[in-house]
Design a protein around this motif. Structure first.
Motif, mmCIF file in Angstrom:
data_model
loop_
_atom_site.group_PDB
_atom_site.id
_atom_site.type_symbol
_atom_site.label_atom_id
_atom_site.label_comp_id
_atom_site.label_asym_id
_atom_site.label_seq_id
_atom_site.Cartn_x
_atom_site.Cartn_y
_atom_site.Cartn_z
ATOM 1 N N ASN A 68 46.830 24.142 -16.973
ATOM 2 C CA ASN A 68 47.056 22.978 -17.829
ATOM 3 C C ASN A 68 48.472 22.441 -17.662
ATOM 4 O O ASN A 68 48.688 21.228 -17.606
ATOM 5 N N ALA A 69 49.439 23.354 -17.596
ATOM 6 C CA ALA A 69 50.835 22.933 -17.445
ATOM 7 C C ALA A 69 51.053 22.206 -16.124
ATOM 8 O O ALA A 69 51.648 21.122 -16.079
ATOM 9 N N ALA A 70 50.571 22.789 -15.032
ATOM 10 C CA ALA A 70 50.727 22.151 -13.724
ATOM 11 C C ALA A 70 49.963 20.829 -13.664
ATOM 12 O O ALA A 70 50.438 19.841 -13.094
ATOM 13 N N GLY A 71 48.788 20.805 -14.270
ATOM 14 C CA GLY A 71 47.997 19.577 -14.290
ATOM 15 C C GLY A 71 48.674 18.472 -15.072
ATOM 16 O O GLY A 71 48.638 17.298 -14.678
ATOM 17 N N TRP A 72 49.307 18.843 -16.184
ATOM 18 C CA TRP A 72 50.025 17.844 -16.985
ATOM 19 C C TRP A 72 51.172 17.236 -16.185
ATOM 20 O O TRP A 72 51.392 16.018 -16.217
ATOM 21 N N ALA A 98 38.692 23.099 -19.800
ATOM 22 C CA ALA A 98 39.083 22.832 -18.411
ATOM 23 C C ALA A 98 39.048 24.067 -17.516
ATOM 24 O O ALA A 98 39.771 24.146 -16.535
ATOM 25 N N GLU A 99 38.188 25.033 -17.839
ATOM 26 C CA GLU A 99 37.960 26.155 -16.907
ATOM 27 C C GLU A 99 37.010 25.655 -15.813
ATOM 28 O O GLU A 99 35.854 26.070 -15.698
ATOM 29 N N ILE A 100 37.537 24.761 -14.996
ATOM 30 C CA ILE A 100 36.758 24.032 -14.002
ATOM 31 C C ILE A 100 36.088 24.962 -12.996
ATOM 32 O O ILE A 100 34.970 24.714 -12.538
ATOM 33 N N GLY A 101 36.753 26.046 -12.670
ATOM 34 C CA GLY A 101 36.217 26.957 -11.675
ATOM 35 C C GLY A 101 34.949 27.657 -12.083
ATOM 36 O O GLY A 101 34.278 28.274 -11.244
ATOM 37 N N HIS A 102 34.582 27.546 -13.346
ATOM 38 C CA HIS A 102 33.426 28.303 -13.825
ATOM 39 C C HIS A 102 32.254 27.424 -14.248
ATOM 40 O O HIS A 102 31.380 27.870 -14.989
ATOM 41 N N ALA A 136 43.027 20.909 -15.036
ATOM 42 C CA ALA A 136 43.393 20.319 -16.315
ATOM 43 C C ALA A 136 42.698 18.979 -16.458
ATOM 44 O O ALA A 136 42.431 18.291 -15.467
ATOM 45 N N VAL A 137 42.417 18.617 -17.696
ATOM 46 C CA VAL A 137 41.763 17.349 -18.008
ATOM 47 C C VAL A 137 42.659 16.563 -18.951
ATOM 48 O O VAL A 137 43.054 17.075 -20.013
ATOM 49 N N ILE A 138 42.988 15.358 -18.560
ATOM 50 C CA ILE A 138 43.789 14.464 -19.405
ATOM 51 C C ILE A 138 42.933 13.246 -19.729
ATOM 52 O O ILE A 138 42.481 12.538 -18.829
ATOM 53 N N ILE A 139 42.679 13.020 -21.000
ATOM 54 C CA ILE A 139 41.857 11.899 -21.472
ATOM 55 C C ILE A 139 42.682 11.041 -22.411
ATOM 56 O O ILE A 139 43.275 11.543 -23.374
ATOM 57 N N ASP A 140 42.738 9.744 -22.122
ATOM 58 C CA ASP A 140 43.519 8.804 -22.928
ATOM 59 C C ASP A 140 44.948 9.298 -23.142
ATOM 60 O O ASP A 140 45.538 9.142 -24.219
ATOM 61 N N GLY A 141 45.516 9.918 -22.110
ATOM 62 C CA GLY A 141 46.895 10.359 -22.166
ATOM 63 C C GLY A 141 47.122 11.678 -22.873
ATOM 64 O O GLY A 141 48.275 12.084 -23.049
ATOM 65 N N VAL A 170 30.741 13.469 -16.662
ATOM 66 C CA VAL A 170 31.100 13.742 -18.057
ATOM 67 C C VAL A 170 32.428 13.097 -18.437
ATOM 68 O O VAL A 170 32.561 12.494 -19.505
ATOM 69 N N LEU A 171 33.420 13.182 -17.548
ATOM 70 C CA LEU A 171 34.794 12.817 -17.906
ATOM 71 C C LEU A 171 35.187 11.393 -17.535
ATOM 72 O O LEU A 171 36.071 10.812 -18.159
ATOM 73 N N ASP A 172 34.600 10.841 -16.472
ATOM 74 C CA ASP A 172 34.908 9.493 -16.006
ATOM 75 C C ASP A 172 36.411 9.266 -15.830
ATOM 76 O O ASP A 172 36.995 8.361 -16.434
ATOM 77 N N PRO A 173 37.089 10.059 -14.980
ATOM 78 C CA PRO A 173 38.531 9.879 -14.792
ATOM 79 C C PRO A 173 38.852 8.685 -13.908
ATOM 80 O O PRO A 173 37.992 8.156 -13.203
#
Length: 314
Positions: free
Chosen positions: A108-112, A154-158, A138-143, A251-254
């Motif tokens: 999450n930290a690196a993704g931010w 955001a445990e994307i790997g699983h 990490a997932v960032i939605i609306d900032g 799901v996320l529409d980034p």
């Protein structure tokens, strides 16, 4: 300009840095990681933070570490590679430094950092995927960084990409990280070497002639030479990873997907099959804005940059 300290805690090293509001690292310090001794981990983090705080006027400290962190950003509910499951890390470090401290999952930290200052800069909806030994992100939605109800988001790997597929360390089977990580790349090479040794001869050669020592690095080296077997390993990985990213986007529409981690050093060898599979599986592709897949620009210090910025914004 408000300054903050970010700490990136790993199993082999602990790195800390003073970070300004623009994501610039003004000073750094490192120590070896005493991964099996909880009190020594706390002491090392505090020593690094105090050393940097003696040089700069900092307001807060962010600690990024692998594991499941609580939603209050204090406790390590389950630490995956360090002896601190159940530890109230923020309280421990705050008591030793006198600073406000927040704890964040390292991905999450690196993704931010990547969303704020790197490949996702300027976008408010960003999916960051870390490709190394495993798959994180990490997932960032609306900032805003998405943490979820328990802090485990955001445990994307699983997410599951192959029902009843390869067993995963999480206890499930067929997880994305078993097919889309650096480890998975090595497994792809091993499988080819086992069943088609002549075809995979170059991969075996670059692994010292030992089929049981095939790694993702050996596969990548062969792929850079244009070896067909190695490129097939990347095609298999790209197919699985592109599928997983497409499912996440449904799901996320980034606005953008940023790939980080050691595996991204392969460049287009990785990106080409990932993008092809992503385009094949993306829902409503012809009717939605393009979602570019790009490689990180934040480098090795993304974890401490993100941890510092999250602490400052808390």
């Amino acid at each position: 300009m408000a300054l903050s300290i970010g700490v990136d805690v790993g199993g082999t090293k602990i790195a800390a840095g003073v970070v300004d509001e623009e994501g610039n690292v003004l000073a750094t310090a490192r120590r070896d990681s005493p991964a099996t001794n909880r009190e020594s981990i706390f002491a090392t983090i505090a020593d690094l933070a105090n050393e940097l705080a003696a040089q700069y006027d900092v307001e807060s400290i962010g600690v990024g570490a692998a594991g499941f962190t609580s939603s209050d950003r204090n406790t390590m509910v389950y630490g995956t590679n360090l002896d601190w499951t159940g530890a109230r890390i923020a309280d421990e470090i705050a008591a030793r430094t006198g600073k406000k401290v927040v704890v964040e999952n390292d991905a999450n930290a690196a993704g931010w950092a990547e969303a704020r200052f790197g490949g996702g800069k300027g976008a408010r909806n960003v999916l960051v995927v870390t490709l190394g030994t495993g798959v994180g992100g990490a997932v960032i939605i609306d900032g805003h960084l998405v943490r979820g109800a328990a802090g485990f988001a955001a445990e994307i790997g699983h997410i599951n990409v192959v029902p009843d597929g390869r067993p995963c360390g999480c206890g499930q089977r067929g997880c994305l990280e078993r097919y889309g990580s650096g480890t998975a790349l090595g497994v792809n090479g091993w499988e080819l070497a086992k069943f088609q040794p002549d075809y995979a001869a170059r991969i075996i050669e670059l692994s010292g002639g030992d089929q049981n020592k095939i790694s993702g690095k050996a596969v990548t080296a062969a792929a850079r030479e244009g070896d067909p077997a190695a490129l097939e390993c990347y095609a298999r990985l790209g197919s699985a990873l592109g599928l997983g990213l497409a499912d996440l986007c449904a799901v996320l529409d980034p606005e953008v997907i940023v790939l980080t981690g050691g595996l991204t050093e392969a460049g287009d060898i990785l990106l080409d099959p990932v993008r092809a599979s992503f385009a094949e599986h993306l829902t409503a592709r012809a009717h939605r804005p393009e979602i570019p897949i790009v490689i990180s620009t934040s480098g090795q210090e993304a974890g401490l940059i993100g941890a510092a910025d999250l602490a400052r914004q808390d």
